[in-house]
Design a protein around this motif. Structure first.
Motif, mmCIF file in Angstrom:
data_model
loop_
_atom_site.group_PDB
_atom_site.id
_atom_site.type_symbol
_atom_site.label_atom_id
_atom_site.label_comp_id
_atom_site.label_asym_id
_atom_site.label_seq_id
_atom_site.Cartn_x
_atom_site.Cartn_y
_atom_site.Cartn_z
ATOM 1 N N PHE A 4 0.845 -1.189 0.000
ATOM 2 C CA PHE A 4 0.000 0.000 0.000
ATOM 3 C C PHE A 4 0.882 1.241 0.000
ATOM 4 N N ALA A 5 0.345 2.368 -0.458
ATOM 5 C CA ALA A 5 1.208 3.513 -0.747
ATOM 6 C C ALA A 5 1.509 4.363 0.477
ATOM 7 N N LYS A 6 0.509 4.635 1.261
ATOM 8 C CA LYS A 6 0.607 5.696 2.259
ATOM 9 C C LYS A 6 1.021 5.164 3.625
ATOM 10 N N GLY A 7 2.038 5.748 4.225
ATOM 11 C CA GLY A 7 2.372 5.460 5.612
ATOM 12 C C GLY A 7 2.884 4.061 5.851
ATOM 13 N N GLY A 8 2.724 3.617 7.078
ATOM 14 C CA GLY A 8 3.175 2.284 7.445
ATOM 15 C C GLY A 8 4.502 2.314 8.174
ATOM 16 N N VAL A 9 4.738 1.290 8.974
ATOM 17 C CA VAL A 9 5.977 1.194 9.744
ATOM 18 C C VAL A 9 6.559 -0.213 9.601
ATOM 19 N N HIS A 10 7.745 -0.386 10.115
ATOM 20 C CA HIS A 10 8.399 -1.705 10.065
ATOM 21 C C HIS A 10 8.823 -2.145 11.453
ATOM 22 N N PRO A 11 7.897 -2.647 12.249
ATOM 23 C CA PRO A 11 8.315 -3.169 13.548
ATOM 24 C C PRO A 11 9.143 -4.446 13.352
ATOM 25 N N ALA A 12 10.040 -4.735 14.295
ATOM 26 C CA ALA A 12 10.843 -5.963 14.200
ATOM 27 C C ALA A 12 9.911 -7.162 14.100
ATOM 28 N N GLU A 13 10.174 -8.060 13.146
ATOM 29 C CA GLU A 13 9.192 -9.104 12.854
ATOM 30 C C GLU A 13 9.077 -10.153 13.960
ATOM 31 N N ASN A 14 10.193 -10.612 14.471
ATOM 32 C CA ASN A 14 10.176 -11.552 15.595
ATOM 33 C C ASN A 14 9.255 -12.750 15.400
ATOM 34 N N LYS A 15 9.250 -13.322 14.202
ATOM 35 C CA LYS A 15 8.359 -14.466 13.987
ATOM 36 C C LYS A 15 9.032 -15.723 14.540
ATOM 37 N N LEU A 16 9.099 -15.798 15.867
ATOM 38 C CA LEU A 16 9.872 -16.853 16.529
ATOM 39 C C LEU A 16 9.275 -18.234 16.337
ATOM 40 N N SER A 17 7.953 -18.280 16.157
ATOM 41 C CA SER A 17 7.304 -19.585 16.125
ATOM 42 C C SER A 17 7.023 -20.043 14.695
ATOM 43 N N ALA A 18 7.668 -19.412 13.708
ATOM 44 C CA ALA A 18 7.350 -19.729 12.317
ATOM 45 C C ALA A 18 7.707 -21.163 11.948
ATOM 46 N N LYS A 19 8.673 -21.729 12.654
ATOM 47 C CA LYS A 19 9.103 -23.097 12.296
ATOM 48 C C LYS A 19 8.382 -24.167 13.109
ATOM 49 N N SER A 20 7.533 -23.751 14.054
ATOM 50 C CA SER A 20 6.853 -24.747 14.884
ATOM 51 C C SER A 20 5.544 -25.174 14.228
ATOM 52 N N ALA A 21 5.461 -26.475 13.948
ATOM 53 C CA ALA A 21 4.237 -26.994 13.332
ATOM 54 C C ALA A 21 3.081 -26.896 14.314
ATOM 55 N N ILE A 22 1.859 -26.844 13.768
ATOM 56 C CA ILE A 22 0.687 -26.730 14.627
ATOM 57 C C ILE A 22 0.509 -28.006 15.440
ATOM 58 N N GLU A 23 0.445 -27.863 16.764
ATOM 59 C CA GLU A 23 0.220 -29.003 17.637
ATOM 60 C C GLU A 23 -1.187 -28.907 18.193
ATOM 61 N N VAL A 24 -1.802 -30.088 18.410
ATOM 62 C CA VAL A 24 -3.119 -30.061 19.025
ATOM 63 C C VAL A 24 -2.927 -30.009 20.537
#
Lengths: 442, 304, 332
Positions: free
Chosen positions: A5-25
């Motif tokens: 998108f064109a207007k504004g926006g920020v870039h907070p640190a992503e910190n996607k720490l759990s991206a590699k953890s598969a979904i557990e029940v």
């Protein structure tokens, strides 16, 4: 050049720490607390009372109007109380408390893992099923989905846009869902397309999820009309209006809906829930919840029954770290800090972010230096510094003409402010008050 | 030389005269008639511009007084009856006497009585805090302690007591303008009838939860037991939503209910100390403490 | 366990702070400062130390004893004002004048309006203009760039290229004749000319500006539009009569234009907040600067131009709104 998108926006640190953890029940809880207001709109009306036996998937509170949603039991067992309990709003609200006993599902629910790709239901039946299944927007806003599928006369929908942006830092629930359940999700997308009678769907995914983009693209390529749009990472791209601007280059005017520019937006998690509801007859009573935090020993993604207390999720993710300062329900930009760990997971809980005492600190406020960074980052083209001042001084008519109601509370202004002024806190207050004034005028 | 002086004098005088003429014409043409009585009335108003009358400032109120047929609901709480009578005599109208009132904070949940469960870290505003969650304690009705009432007061009549974390009204300074009542998002502050020697009896609690819930959140909460209602000889107490309320019009300040209240939620202020009777020890000391609370701060084991 | 903290969103914050922004600007000014030390020697060091120190001391004293509030020296804004003031002074100015200038800058232009963020006019420029009007002789006898070889009273002073040009044109000479008497464009670009301490080294000022834009301390709008306006306006004049009006390059490289455009006009507090507003502000400064330079009595006009446009900022902020989202309705 990737779209955004064109207007504004920020870039907070992503910190996607759990991206590699598969979904557990997550194992079944012993007790659940199911609030009857888990969505935007009228709260549901409880149908059960103390002592009633309920099964998994049974309706325990029925929709309280058109903009409302059914609430289903997520467990089987006995209702112990229908009472006010503190929920994620921070206030005690009406909830159904159930003691879990076994795991007995309604027989109508198809519990097998078979992928059902043929869509036999008609568009009307799909909308009806979505409504009965209590499906709400699972991105966090929890707007009842059937409302968005019921296109008013005179409006046409040209394109369905799927929100797989997940622009909030830390959260990975949509990412994991798209990666692991791409097949089901795409069927859900096709169901939504049929319900809306559109031939084109665009799935917007931010570029920091390359594996999800790959897996979704692979499945989507089998069908015509479904495209994947990789987007440049920028917060708040998951905002409906920002996503539409990024994906189809249309701007939704002030006060209008995506429908007014011929589009409907649904979350990818909602698409998965729609698949389960329509193809498996399974109402919405569980969802993927990310439990994450820098100090947490095991950041995870769980499939959780609605009503499970938050502390059980934290225990499963390695226990509450020492010196925890904040537990946030949702992402760190728009989520709400919880005031108790007994609060239950609801349909809108996309994640829990556990922040340590030092990470969750607000810096001391100093003078506004008029640097205009808040104006630069505002994705809606507003002037946060002005709005917050007006709200503080309670000048409500000016607030309205300065379009305070356009604010979507993304928090970019507070995030960016070098003087650490709590801009959004005051704007939100002003927005609430202006909203009250506007409603009173009607 | 003298010609130059003369010429200068003439030109300047002409310019001056012309300017004066223009000023006069404009002033006449655009003159707005104002009732001179507005100025007179404004003169006697307190000039605090607090908005307690419901108007933006004292002048607006003066205009309204001049315009109004009878004073009716028009009243300046700051100036009081004297001020209104003066205004009435200027305008040849009838002043409506109103009993003087004073702001009363109906929450006694200091930090030792009301355990703190969370820590608020947002903007320092009660309205924002109350929109975010129920407050730092288990009581969702009580004082949030961020001092929006203090900021609202233009008379320096309400202050936060750092010991209790609660606001306290300075009776002598309070003009009952109602700014704090308006400011408080939890509607804790009430304007109550002023009795002689500033004596007050009131339920210092606004918790509408069931007794058990309220008591758990705060030691001095009203639990809605109705004991006070039964003992009151004047029918001044009503209990609704598990919360007692003493009607200041009916209350005769007999103090019977104060001793009866099991949680000390009813407060008596500015009364002489009671003679030691069969009153429960705790309540008596509590009452004593309240007596002196304007002179010296209460001693607390822990500060907030 | 700790008590859980409650706060409205957002819960994470960016790294920028008032302090980091101010120190970023100071950092961007350092190369140009080094150049002025190289050209003007000890005088430059003494003046800048005096200005920075006195600004900080005045701010501290005023906050502490007059305004009775916690002093906020650590945010760096007073130091920056001092440095910018020094940049605007000739390097042989008596110290007491520098201190007086600092007092006006901090005391009158900044703190009397309520401190950081509330001043309508750029404090450093107010200080400079105050000195310029009060002590016109001292403020306009600029030392020539001789480095550390001379010091104190022995400093050779002379006029700036702008003043030489102005005097010459007034005396009926042509631009091309005057160009021989002033340093070449290349020399101007490196800063080898007489002038205020910090305004000479165009190259280093531009490098600092690029650094600030890259670090997102300022946006490109004000400096680029301002310089563009000056270039366009003087370019037109030059094209009309090359012998009566100097060319755009001369105007861009002399005087305080670079310093003003990159560091003074971009001052957060006294510049507009929307991009459109910034454009109006920058164009206004550019036009007024050229008008003063070419048609006015002073050889240099950017200080006055910025102060004049500062006065319009509240008005610009009131009427020029950023483009709202949703105004551009497209059906694709």
């Amino acid at each position: 050049m990737l779209k955004t998108f064109a207007k504004g926006g920020v870039h907070p640190a992503e910190n996607k720490l759990s991206a590699k953890s598969a979904i557990e029940v997550l194992p079944l809880p012993k007790k659940v607390v199911i609030p009857i207001a888990q969505h935007i709109g009228a709260p549901a009306k409880p149908l059960v009372k103390k002592g009633d036996e309920v099964k998994v998937g049974q309706v325990i509170a029925e929709s309280g109007g058109f903009v409302s949603a059914n609430i289903h039991s997520s467990v089987s067992g006995k209702v112990t109380k229908v009472d006010n309990v503190i929920d994620s709003s921070g206030y005690p609200r009406m909830s159904v408390l159930i003691d879990v006993d076994g795991d007995e599902w309604l027989e109508t629910i198809d519990r097998s893992d078979n992928l059902v790709t043929d869509i036999s239901m008609s568009a009307e039946d799909i909308v009806k099923r979505v409504m009965e299944s209590g499906i709400v927007g699972l991105g966090g806003a929890t707007f009842p989905s059937h409302v968005k599928l019921s296109v008013p006369k005179g409006k046409t929908v040209e394109v369905l846009v799927l929100n797989g942006v997940e622009c909030e830092p830390y959260l990975t629930s949509d990412d994991r869902l798209m990666l692991e359940k791409a097949e089901e999700m795409i069927v859900g997308v096709r169901i939504l397309m049929k319900a809306l009678n559109v031939s084109r769907a665009i799935i917007g995914i931010e570029n920091n999820k390359p594996e999800s983009i790959k897996s979704v693209t692979k499945v989507a390529s089998r069908y015509t009309g479904i495209e994947v749009a990789p987007l440049k990472v920028k917060y708040p791209q998951g905002g409906e209006k920002q996503l539409l601007k990024a994906a189809i280059k249309r701007e939704v005017p002030s006060g209008a809906l995506p429908l007014d520019v011929g589009a409907v937006v649904h979350n990818v998690g909602t698409a998965f829930a729609v698949y389960e509801a329509v193809q498996k007859n399974k109402p919405l009573f569980e969802r993927v919840v990310t439990v994450t935090g820098k100090k947490l020993s095991k950041p995870s993604n769980f499939m959780v029954r609605v009503g499970t207390p938050v502390n059980q999720l934290i225990d499963a993710a390695g226990g509450l770290p020492e010196n925890t300062g904040k537990v946030i329900n949702g992402g760190p930009m728009m989520g709400k800090a919880l005031n108790s760990l007994d609060v239950a997971v609801t349909k809108g809980t996309s994640g829990l972010v556990i922040m340590d005492d030092t990470e969750s600190v607000r810096r001391a406020e100093s003078n506004c230096i008029k640097c205009a960074k808040c104006v630069d980052v505002c994705p809606m083209g507003l002037e946060p510094h002005l709005l917050s001042k007006l709200a503080k001084k309670q000048i409500h008519d000016k607030l309205e003409t300065e379009r305070v109601m356009d604010c979507m509370e993304c928090g970019s202004c507070s995030f960016e402010c070098p003087a650490s002024i709590p801009l959004l806190d005051y704007i939100r207050l002003g927005k609430n008050r202006v909203g009250q004034i506007m409603r009173a005028r009607k | 030389m003298s010609q130059i002086v003369l010429f200068t004098l003439i030109t300047l005088s002409a310019v001056g005269a012309l300017a004066a003429l223009i000023l006069y014409v404009v002033a006449q043409k655009f003159k707005v008639y104002e009732d001179p009585r507005i100025d007179q009335v404004e003169e006697i108003l307190p000039a605090a511009n607090c908005g307690g009358c419901g108007f933006a400032g004292c002048r607006n109120f003066a205009e309204a007084l001049v315009k109004a047929d009878d004073f009716g609901s028009l009243y300046c709480p700051v100036g009081g009856n004297d001020c209104m009578e003066q205004a009435a005599s200027i305008l040849g109208k009838e002043a409506v006497a109103v009993e003087p009132t004073v702001a009363v904070v109906r929450c006694a949940g200091s930090c030792d009585k009301r355990p703190v469960q969370n820590k608020y870290d947002g903007a320092k505003s009660c309205s924002i805090a109350s929109a975010t969650y129920q407050g730092e304690t288990g009581c969702q009705y009580g004082c949030l302690g961020l001092g929006e009432c203090v900021d609202a007061c233009t008379f320096d009549a309400i202050h936060m007591n750092p010991e209790t974390g609660l606001p306290e009204v300075v009776d002598d300074k309070c003009t009952a303008c109602g700014a704090c009542v308006e400011a408080c998002p939890n509607d804790i502050i009430e304007l109550r009838k002023k009795a002689k020697k500033d004596r007050k009896i009131y339920v210092s609690c606004v918790n509408k939860d069931k007794g058990a819930v309220a008591k758990k959140a705060c030691e001095v909460a009203c639990i809605g037991c109705k004991k006070c209602q039964k003992i009151c000889p004047f029918d001044a107490i009503t209990v609704e939503n598990f919360l007692a309320y003493i009607d200041p019009e009916k209350c005769k300040l007999c103090r019977k209910c104060v001793l009866e209240c099991p949680t000390s939620a009813i407060q008596e202020i500015n009364f002489p100390p009671r003679k030691e009777k069969k009153a429960p020890a705790e309540t008596a000391t509590n009452a004593e403490k309240k007596d002196n609370n304007s002179s010296e701060p209460e001693k607390k084991e822990e500060s907030c | 366990m700790n008590l859980l903290k409650i706060a409205p969103s957002p819960h994470v914050f960016g790294k920028k702070s008032t302090k980091s922004l101010m120190s970023g600007v100071i950092l961007a000014l350092l190369p140009a400062w080094a150049a002025s030390v190289y050209y003007f020697g000890w005088g430059a060091i003494v003046i800048s130390l005096a200005a920075v120190a006195s600004c900080m001391v005045f701010e501290y004293l005023i906050q502490r004893y007059l305004m009775k509030q916690e002093p906020t020296l650590t945010d760096g804004s007073a130091a920056l004002t001092g440095l910018l003031l020094a940049f605007n002074l000739p390097s042989n100015l008596p110290i007491w004048m520098v201190v007086l200038g600092s007092l006006v800058a901090i005391g009158v232009a900044k703190m009397s309006f309520g401190g950081l963020g509330n001043n309508p006019f750029n404090p450093a420029l107010v200080g400079r203009v105050f000195l310029l009007i009060s002590f016109p002789v001292q403020m306009t006898s600029w030392p020539l760039p001789t480095g550390f070889t001379t010091s104190g009273a022995d400093v050779v002073t002379g006029a700036t290229p702008l003043a030489i040009m102005k005097e010459g044109l007034k005396g009926g000479e042509t631009v091309s004749a005057m160009m021989d008497k002033i340093p070449s464009h290349m020399e101007l670009f490196y800063g080898h000319m007489g002038g205020s301490m910090g305004e000479i080294a165009a190259l280093l000022l531009i490098i600092g500006g690029i650094y600030m834009i890259a670090r997102k301390i300022i946006t490109w709008h004000i400096p680029v539009i301002l310089l563009g306006t000056i270039a366009a306006f003087t370019g037109i004049l030059h094209a009309v009569n090359p012998e009566a009006y100097a060319g755009p390059l001369f105007h861009l490289l002399t005087g305080g234009v670079m310093l003003g455009a990159i560091y003074m006009a971009t001052d957060y507090v006294t510049s507009p907040m929307s991009k459109k507003g910034m454009a109006i502000f920058a164009i206004g400064i550019g036009v007024i600067t050229v008008v003063i330079r070419v048609f006015g009595a002073y050889p240099e006009g950017i200080s006055f131009a910025i102060l004049i446009m500062n006065a319009f900022v509240p008005l610009i902020n009131q009427y020029i709104k950023p483009k709202r989202f949703g105004e551009e309705v497209k059906h694709g």
